[in-house]
Scaffold this motif. Structure first.
Motif, PDB file in Angstrom:
ATOM      1  N   LEU A   1      -5.974   3.901 -10.870  1.00 14.64           N
ATOM      2  CA  LEU A   1      -6.531   4.204  -9.712  1.00 14.64           C
ATOM      3  C   LEU A   1      -7.621   5.529  -9.680  1.00 14.64           C
ATOM      4  CD1 LEU A   1      -3.705   2.848  -7.606  1.00 14.64           C
ATOM      5  CD2 LEU A   1      -5.979   1.923  -7.182  1.00 14.64           C
ATOM      6  N   LYS A   2      -8.447   5.266  -8.995  1.00  8.36           N
ATOM      7  CA  LYS A   2      -9.292   6.598  -8.677  1.00  8.36           C
ATOM      8  C   LYS A   2      -9.354   6.887  -7.207  1.00  8.36           C
ATOM      9  CE  LYS A   2     -12.356   4.625 -12.274  1.00  8.36           C
ATOM     10  NZ  LYS A   2     -13.949   4.010 -12.450  1.00  8.36           N
ATOM     11  N   VAL A   3      -9.560   8.017  -6.780  1.00 10.55           N
ATOM     12  CA  VAL A   3     -10.037   8.522  -5.503  1.00 10.55           C
ATOM     13  C   VAL A   3     -10.616   7.550  -4.725  1.00 10.55           C
ATOM     14  CG1 VAL A   3     -10.566  10.523  -3.954  1.00 10.55           C
ATOM     15  CG2 VAL A   3      -9.271  11.016  -6.061  1.00 10.55           C
ATOM     16  N   GLU A   4     -11.622   7.007  -5.201  1.00 10.82           N
ATOM     17  CA  GLU A   4     -12.722   6.483  -4.210  1.00 10.82           C
ATOM     18  C   GLU A   4     -12.045   4.784  -4.160  1.00 10.82           C
ATOM     19  OE1 GLU A   4     -13.180   8.000  -7.310  1.00 10.82           O
ATOM     20  OE2 GLU A   4     -14.575   7.095  -8.673  1.00 10.82           O
ATOM     21  N   ASP A   5     -11.045   4.616  -4.962  1.00 17.25           N
ATOM     22  CA  ASP A   5     -10.198   3.324  -4.294  1.00 17.25           C
ATOM     23  C   ASP A   5      -9.554   3.625  -3.211  1.00 17.25           C
ATOM     24  OD1 ASP A   5      -9.372   2.950  -7.722  1.00 17.25           O
ATOM     25  OD2 ASP A   5     -10.982   2.009  -6.653  1.00 17.25           O
TER      26      ASP A   5
ATOM     27  N   THR B   1      -3.916   5.001  -0.662  1.00 17.08           N
ATOM     28  CA  THR B   1      -4.469   6.442  -0.553  1.00 17.08           C
ATOM     29  C   THR B   1      -4.281   6.991  -1.914  1.00 17.08           C
ATOM     30  OG1 THR B   1      -4.053   6.863   1.946  1.00 17.08           O
ATOM     31  CG2 THR B   1      -4.404   8.726   0.252  1.00 17.08           C
ATOM     32  N   VAL B   2      -5.472   7.257  -2.585  1.00 18.79           N
ATOM     33  CA  VAL B   2      -5.383   7.820  -4.273  1.00 18.79           C
ATOM     34  C   VAL B   2      -5.686   9.320  -4.013  1.00 18.79           C
ATOM     35  CG1 VAL B   2      -5.957   7.418  -6.333  1.00 18.79           C
ATOM     36  CG2 VAL B   2      -5.884   5.443  -5.112  1.00 18.79           C
ATOM     37  N   SER B   3      -4.628   9.977  -4.177  1.00 17.86           N
ATOM     38  CA  SER B   3      -4.833  11.439  -3.819  1.00 17.86           C
ATOM     39  C   SER B   3      -3.884  12.412  -4.660  1.00 17.86           C
ATOM     40  CB  SER B   3      -4.871  11.805  -2.477  1.00 17.86           C
ATOM     41  OG  SER B   3      -4.897  13.283  -2.338  1.00 17.86           O
ATOM     42  N   SER B   4      -4.338  13.327  -5.355  1.00 19.15           N
ATOM     43  CA  SER B   4      -3.300  14.301  -5.840  1.00 19.15           C
ATOM     44  C   SER B   4      -2.880  15.527  -5.064  1.00 19.15           C
ATOM     45  CB  SER B   4      -4.124  14.975  -7.386  1.00 19.15           C
ATOM     46  OG  SER B   4      -5.257  15.875  -6.792  1.00 19.15           O
TER      47      SER B   4
ATOM     48  N   GLY C   1       0.763  -1.223  -0.116  1.00 22.40           N
ATOM     49  CA  GLY C   1      -0.065  -0.045  -0.052  1.00 22.40           C
ATOM     50  C   GLY C   1       0.821   1.162   0.145  1.00 22.40           C
ATOM     51  N   GLY C   2       0.080   2.343  -0.281  1.00 25.61           N
ATOM     52  CA  GLY C   2       0.883   3.635  -0.053  1.00 25.61           C
ATOM     53  C   GLY C   2       0.096   4.727  -0.847  1.00 25.61           C
TER      54      GLY C   2
ATOM     55  N   GLY D   1      -4.989   7.838 -11.439  1.00 19.17           N
ATOM     56  CA  GLY D   1      -4.433   7.266 -12.722  1.00 19.17           C
ATOM     57  C   GLY D   1      -3.372   6.235 -12.705  1.00 19.17           C
ATOM     58  N   GLY D   2      -2.839   6.209 -11.390  1.00 19.04           N
ATOM     59  CA  GLY D   2      -1.380   5.514 -10.792  1.00 19.04           C
ATOM     60  C   GLY D   2      -2.090   4.099 -10.693  1.00 19.04           C
TER      61      GLY D   2
END
Length: 114
Positions: free
Chosen positions: A84-88, A111-114, A8-9, A14-15
């Motif tokens: 990957l999406k923020v909601e993931d 954590t999916v975040s920009s 995880g990380g 989009g990554g």
């Protein structure tokens, strides 16, 4: 049976990430191999599963983006997550079901975040 999850990380939308789960026993003859996740403030949900029959299945929200796989020789199974999406964003848990008993890994945060 002990399961150790990792991978995880923090990743941008989009990554990609690949989660791994190492089992303390052989996994070639278990009932199911699966990944679950629990988003913040929500219930735990099934993400992907490999049943004994071998036909994988996925939650609708991850179909076409996530792939579950196994390496019996390494007693390890994986969750490849692409696009990957923020909601993931969630804590992801690996699971083995053996003779109707469930075994869980400790969870790994994605954590999916920009």
């Amino acid at each position: 049976v002990q399961l150790q999850a990792s991978g995880g990380g923090l990743v941008q939308p989009g990554g990609s990430l690949r989660l791994s789960c190492v089992a303390s026993r052989r996994i070639f003859n278990v009932d199911t191999i699966s990944w679950y996740r629990q988003p913040p403030g929500k219930q735990c949900e099934l993400v992907a599963i490999i049943p004994r029959s071998g036909t994988t299945d996925y939650a609708e929200s991850v179909k076409g983006r996530f792939t579950i796989s196994r390496d019996n020789a390494k007693s390890t199974f994986y969750l490849q997550m692409n696009s990957l999406k923020v909601e993931d964003t969630a804590v992801y848990y690996c699971n083995l079901r053996i003779s109707y008993a469930d075994y869980w890994g400790q969870g790994t945060l994605v954590t999916v975040s920009s």
